[in-house]
Scaffold this active site. Sequence first.
Site, mmCIF file in Angstrom:
data_model
loop_
_atom_site.group_PDB
_atom_site.id
_atom_site.type_symbol
_atom_site.label_atom_id
_atom_site.label_comp_id
_atom_site.label_asym_id
_atom_site.label_seq_id
_atom_site.Cartn_x
_atom_site.Cartn_y
_atom_site.Cartn_z
ATOM 1 N N LYS A 1 42.156 42.474 36.989
ATOM 2 C CA LYS A 1 42.826 42.706 38.280
ATOM 3 C C LYS A 1 42.355 44.020 38.931
ATOM 4 O O LYS A 1 41.525 44.722 38.374
ATOM 5 C CB LYS A 1 44.344 42.677 38.109
ATOM 6 C CG LYS A 1 44.858 41.389 37.457
ATOM 7 C CD LYS A 1 44.651 40.132 38.323
ATOM 8 C CE LYS A 1 44.682 38.849 37.528
ATOM 9 N NZ LYS A 1 45.962 38.233 37.297
HETATM 10 C C1 LIG Z 1 46.718 37.106 36.634
HETATM 11 C C2 LIG Z 1 47.741 36.366 37.400
HETATM 12 C C3 LIG Z 1 49.061 36.239 36.951
HETATM 13 C C4 LIG Z 1 49.493 36.686 35.590
HETATM 14 O O1 LIG Z 1 49.243 38.021 35.368
HETATM 15 P P1 LIG Z 1 49.362 38.584 33.862
HETATM 16 O O2 LIG Z 1 49.502 40.053 34.079
HETATM 17 O O3 LIG Z 1 48.076 38.202 33.213
HETATM 18 O O4 LIG Z 1 50.527 37.962 33.244
HETATM 19 C C5 LIG Z 1 49.985 35.627 37.758
HETATM 20 N N1 LIG Z 1 49.633 35.125 38.955
HETATM 21 C C6 LIG Z 1 48.368 35.202 39.420
HETATM 22 C C7 LIG Z 1 48.055 34.630 40.765
HETATM 23 C C8 LIG Z 1 47.381 35.806 38.647
HETATM 24 O O5 LIG Z 1 46.122 35.837 39.078
#
Ligand SMILES: *Cc1c(COP(=O)(O)O)cnc(C)c1O
Length: 399
Positions: free
Chosen positions: A197
């Site tokens: 992210k």
């Molecule tokens: C990565 C992601 C999540 C989950 O995030 P985590 O921190 O890995 O639990 C939820 N929604 C979207 C759209 C994502 O890309």
Amino acid sequence: MELNRPAIEGGKPVRANTLPYARQSLDDGDLDAVAGALKSGWITSGPRVEEFEKAVALKAGAPQAVAVTSCTAALQLALNALGIGPGHEVITTPLTFAATPLSAIYNGAMPVLVDIDERDLNINPDLIEERITSRTRAIMPVHYGGAPVGMDKILDIAQRHGLMVVEDAAHAIGAKYNGRPIGVHGHAVCFSFHAVKNITTAEGGAIATADADLSGRLRSRRFFGIPADAWQRAASPKPWEYDVFELGFKCNMTDIQAALGISQLKRLDSFLTRRREIVGRYDLEFSQMEELILNETMPGAESAHHLYVVRIRPERFKVGRDSLLAALRAEGINANIHYKPVHMHTFFIRHLGDLRGRFPVCERAAETLITLPLFPAMTDGDVSDVITAVKKLVEWYRA
Ligand SMILES: *Cc1c(COP(=O)(O)O)cnc(C)c1O
């Protein structure tokens, strides 16, 4: 003119080594921050988590933020703390990661999917109202790729129907809508700090909210339903006393993760600047190719540019999207897909019923889209390689 033969057909690849679609940027400051936490004598939830929460809140424009182990936990906890459970429905998009609808299911609620807008691939706000029932409790928009959903319409619908707005802002830290940060609009705004992210704590998440009662419940329920964290108790006159006041979970962030988050958050603006530069170069090149469709930015939306997604016009190509993805990989460009739609997964077909064919805009987009590499550590040469590889394949496979 002799065309350039793709590597998958025996030609020379654009790159000798592979470019991933996303990669974290960790510098010496990040490493020192983590080492500092490890050496401090307190490695689980402590002062660094508090400091990180203040920094996230500031960035998100919200009075408070609550840090947890992931965005998945953030979404689950937010719905839980808003009282959403069995018999309730939560409206969301089919073009998202499974975590979004799962967060409703973990609480015993049902996700209800609404088709997307073909311009930005976000949930289409104009289709939401027809799916609202007496059981609907929340709208859970996802800011796809970091591009904010039209929040004016979402908030208006929510207000008129008495619904909560829980934003999946996993892609959107640093994004803005109507000039204000993503974090100030909905009742609870959930961020992800997973490794791919826009900033990372390896794994991690946070919920930004303006609701002080809600943040109190989130703090309690992320830690067994005990109203104060262990390190805060350590400073109290009777540190041995605690009370499990309500049903809570175990999803508190550690100070090791928070130390990395504090350091990464200071770098977010420079990351966003670099992401914007790369997107600018991509847009310039790809907007000239009639074989490709680019996402539009909607009025009021300022993207955090988490993903760079192009769609192919299938009728303009001699091969399908999956063959193009394989060909890109053979060139050393690890393109990806975001996402296989929620309702195409085995579990959701079982749990929600077979909804295939019901969200035509989403299905068409999911069959034609390609996520190209985008991360701040990409060099100008890396960006050129992606452009060269895409051009090469468009020319070779053009119908
Ligand atoms: C990565 C992601 C999540 C989950 O995030 P985590 O921190 O890995 O639990 C939820 N929604 C979207 C759209 C994502 O890309």
